[in-house]
Write a protein that holds these residues in place. Structure first.
Motif, mmCIF file in Angstrom:
data_model
loop_
_atom_site.group_PDB
_atom_site.id
_atom_site.type_symbol
_atom_site.label_atom_id
_atom_site.label_comp_id
_atom_site.label_asym_id
_atom_site.label_seq_id
_atom_site.Cartn_x
_atom_site.Cartn_y
_atom_site.Cartn_z
ATOM 1 N N VAL A 17 0.793 -0.738 0.232
ATOM 2 C CA VAL A 17 0.049 -0.186 -0.013
ATOM 3 C C VAL A 17 0.748 1.163 -0.207
ATOM 4 N N LEU A 18 1.986 1.128 1.339
ATOM 5 C CA LEU A 18 2.653 2.485 0.641
ATOM 6 C C LEU A 18 3.223 2.886 -0.499
ATOM 7 N N GLN A 19 4.322 1.049 -0.677
ATOM 8 C CA GLN A 19 4.670 1.446 -1.565
ATOM 9 C C GLN A 19 3.761 1.597 -3.332
ATOM 10 N N ALA A 90 -2.228 6.299 3.813
ATOM 11 C CA ALA A 90 -1.896 5.674 2.547
ATOM 12 C C ALA A 90 -3.261 4.891 2.278
ATOM 13 N N VAL A 91 -3.599 5.146 0.815
ATOM 14 C CA VAL A 91 -4.879 4.676 0.470
ATOM 15 C C VAL A 91 -4.786 3.580 -0.829
ATOM 16 N N ALA A 96 -8.898 4.913 -3.459
ATOM 17 C CA ALA A 96 -8.948 6.860 -3.367
ATOM 18 C C ALA A 96 -10.562 7.303 -3.358
ATOM 19 N N GLY A 97 -10.809 8.227 -2.706
ATOM 20 C CA GLY A 97 -12.504 8.168 -2.881
ATOM 21 C C GLY A 97 -13.634 7.877 -1.865
ATOM 22 N N ASN A 98 -13.525 6.833 -0.986
ATOM 23 C CA ASN A 98 -13.984 6.005 -0.232
ATOM 24 C C ASN A 98 -14.288 5.694 0.580
ATOM 25 N N GLY A 99 -13.915 6.681 1.331
ATOM 26 C CA GLY A 99 -13.429 6.882 2.768
ATOM 27 C C GLY A 99 -12.486 6.335 3.672
ATOM 28 N N VAL A 100 -11.855 6.213 2.828
ATOM 29 C CA VAL A 100 -10.667 5.128 3.599
ATOM 30 C C VAL A 100 -9.666 5.777 4.493
ATOM 31 N N SER A 101 -9.544 7.119 4.353
ATOM 32 C CA SER A 101 -7.783 8.063 4.761
ATOM 33 C C SER A 101 -9.069 8.409 5.868
#
Length: 162
Positions: A17-19, A90-91, A96-101
């Motif tokens: 995920v981070l990479q 990181a997501v 992205a854009g699905n509320g994970v952050s």
């Protein structure tokens, strides 16, 4: 979505995920993390230290963050035990854009509150306006700027006590 402390067997997924995030930032002209900061060995060491949390969709790790109780590099003046700090949020791009952050930040805020910290703090490269907007929409307030090497960083805080 479920958020929990990352397990040893999550090291590959969290590093991935981070990479992925690091590669995406680099591809868009905004490099951030160097490979040694997000490689398997570093992530495994941080997971063993208990500082990584994973957002999951079923068995899949879709996001990750480091949650720590001190940050001597960016916040050396903060008294121990008064704040919690978020790093390396990181997501996966497909999420992205699905509320994970937002879910990760909510988890961090609630965890900081449960640990009786007064603030949740984080930093980001000062010229990352879209990222800063995410933090500000969540409720973080700009605290100050710090210079580290050639980069300027914006330091944010969120009061987590009533």
């Amino acid at each position: 979505m479920q958020i929990e402390q990352a397990r040893i067997d999550d090291a590959d997924a969290v590093a991935s995920v981070l990479q992925e995030a690091a590669q995406w930032l680099s591809n868009t002209g905004r490099p951030l993390w160097i490979p040694s900061e997000v490689n398997h060995e570093r992530v495994l060491r941080d997971i063993e230290a208990g500082v990584f949390f994973a957002a999951r969709n079923g068995d899949d790790v879709i996001g990750a963050m480091r949650f720590e109780l001190e940050d001597l590099l960016f916040w050396p003046e903060i008294e121990a035990g008064t704040s919690a700090f978020v790093h390396k949020l990181a997501v996966r791009r497909s999420w992205a854009g699905n509320g994970v952050s937002t879910a990760l930040l909510t988890f961090a805020r609630d965890r900081a509150r449960g640990l009786e910290c007064r603030h949740l703090r984080l930093d980001c490269v000062a010229d990352r306006q879209a990222l800063r907007a995410i933090y500000e929409r969540f409720g973080f307030v700009l605290h100050s700027y710090v210079q580290k090497g050639a980069r300027s960083f914006a330091r944010y805080e969120l009061a987590v006590t009533d």
